[in-house]
Design a protein around this motif. Structure first.
Motif, PDB file in Angstrom:
ATOM      1  N   GLN A  50       7.869   6.081   6.958  1.00  0.00           N
ATOM      2  CA  GLN A  50       7.376   5.467   5.726  1.00  0.00           C
ATOM      3  C   GLN A  50       8.309   4.380   5.187  1.00  0.00           C
ATOM      4  O   GLN A  50       7.855   3.306   4.796  1.00  0.00           O
ATOM      5  CB  GLN A  50       7.135   6.532   4.662  1.00  0.00           C
ATOM      6  CG  GLN A  50       5.963   7.423   4.987  1.00  0.00           C
ATOM      7  CD  GLN A  50       5.804   8.574   4.019  1.00  0.00           C
ATOM      8  OE1 GLN A  50       6.414   8.610   2.953  1.00  0.00           O
ATOM      9  NE2 GLN A  50       4.988   9.546   4.393  1.00  0.00           N
ATOM     10  N   PRO A  54       0.822  -1.213   0.000  1.00  0.00           N
ATOM     11  CA  PRO A  54       0.000   0.000   0.000  1.00  0.00           C
ATOM     12  C   PRO A  54       0.855   1.263   0.000  1.00  0.00           C
ATOM     13  O   PRO A  54       2.057   1.214   0.244  1.00  0.00           O
ATOM     14  CB  PRO A  54      -0.810  -0.107   1.293  1.00  0.00           C
ATOM     15  CG  PRO A  54      -0.159  -1.135   2.116  1.00  0.00           C
ATOM     16  CD  PRO A  54       0.723  -1.958   1.242  1.00  0.00           C
ATOM     17  N   GLU A  55       0.216   2.339  -0.225  1.00  0.00           N
ATOM     18  CA  GLU A  55       0.873   3.643  -0.236  1.00  0.00           C
ATOM     19  C   GLU A  55       0.849   4.178   1.199  1.00  0.00           C
ATOM     20  O   GLU A  55      -0.189   4.140   1.851  1.00  0.00           O
ATOM     21  CB  GLU A  55       0.083   4.536  -1.197  1.00  0.00           C
ATOM     22  CG  GLU A  55       0.805   5.757  -1.652  1.00  0.00           C
ATOM     23  CD  GLU A  55       0.364   6.927  -0.825  1.00  0.00           C
ATOM     24  OE1 GLU A  55       1.250   7.600  -0.316  1.00  0.00           O
ATOM     25  OE2 GLU A  55      -0.831   7.166  -0.685  1.00  0.00           O
ATOM     26  N   GLU A  59       7.252   0.376   4.863  1.00  0.00           N
ATOM     27  CA  GLU A  59       7.299  -0.295   3.562  1.00  0.00           C
ATOM     28  C   GLU A  59       8.256  -1.491   3.607  1.00  0.00           C
ATOM     29  O   GLU A  59       7.951  -2.561   3.073  1.00  0.00           O
ATOM     30  CB  GLU A  59       7.721   0.665   2.460  1.00  0.00           C
ATOM     31  CG  GLU A  59       7.741   0.001   1.102  1.00  0.00           C
ATOM     32  CD  GLU A  59       8.056   0.944  -0.040  1.00  0.00           C
ATOM     33  OE1 GLU A  59       8.506   0.445  -1.087  1.00  0.00           O
ATOM     34  OE2 GLU A  59       7.865   2.165   0.104  1.00  0.00           O
ATOM     35  N   SER A 114       1.800   7.276   2.461  1.00  0.00           N
ATOM     36  CA  SER A 114       1.976   8.724   2.621  1.00  0.00           C
ATOM     37  C   SER A 114       1.210   9.284   3.821  1.00  0.00           C
ATOM     38  O   SER A 114       1.528  10.372   4.295  1.00  0.00           O
ATOM     39  CB  SER A 114       1.573   9.457   1.347  1.00  0.00           C
ATOM     40  OG  SER A 114       0.198   9.289   1.101  1.00  0.00           O
TER      41      SER A 114
END
Length: 122
Positions: free
Chosen positions: A32, A22-23, A36, A25
């Motif tokens: 972040q 997923p992103e 990730e 942000s």
């Protein structure tokens, strides 16, 4: 298939490597990269373990996790110290990142050092 990359792990698990992560942000920027990296490591561990999942109720079942060292004194940086087995229901890091064999654990720690580094210290 030898798993050398995150993309290889996705192929083994029949996941789309472009869509599975997923992103992030919405998280603070400083976290972040770590989040990730963790997401990628979960997929890599799943693929390397070939369907094996630790039974935390079985004290006799060995579970292996890599132990890393940050060594600035000897200028070695971040490296694998050892892999350790936890046959008790304790853990010093995420239980989702354990391996069914010591060989797999060492391989993953050495092959994916940068991801572990991103997860643990960046």
């Amino acid at each position: 298939m030898m798993i050398r990359t995150f993309q290889d792990a996705c192929i083994v698990l029949k996941l789309n490597s472009q869509l599975v992560i997923p992103e992030f942000s919405q998280f603070p920027k400083k976290y972040q990269k770590a989040i990730e990296a963790y997401a990628k490591l979960v997929i890599i561990v799943e693929a390397l373990n070939e369907g094996w999942h630790p039974d935390w109720n079985d004290e006799k079942e060995k579970k292996y996790e890599p132990l890393f060292v940050m060594d600035n004194y000897f200028d070695k940086g971040f490296y694998l110290l050892a892999s350790d087995d936890y046959n008790k229901t304790i853990s010093v890091c995420g239980s989702r990142l354990c391996y069914r064999t010591e060989k797999l654990c060492k391989y993953a720690a050495e092959q994916f050092t940068e991801l572990y580094k991103d997860f643990l210290i960046h």
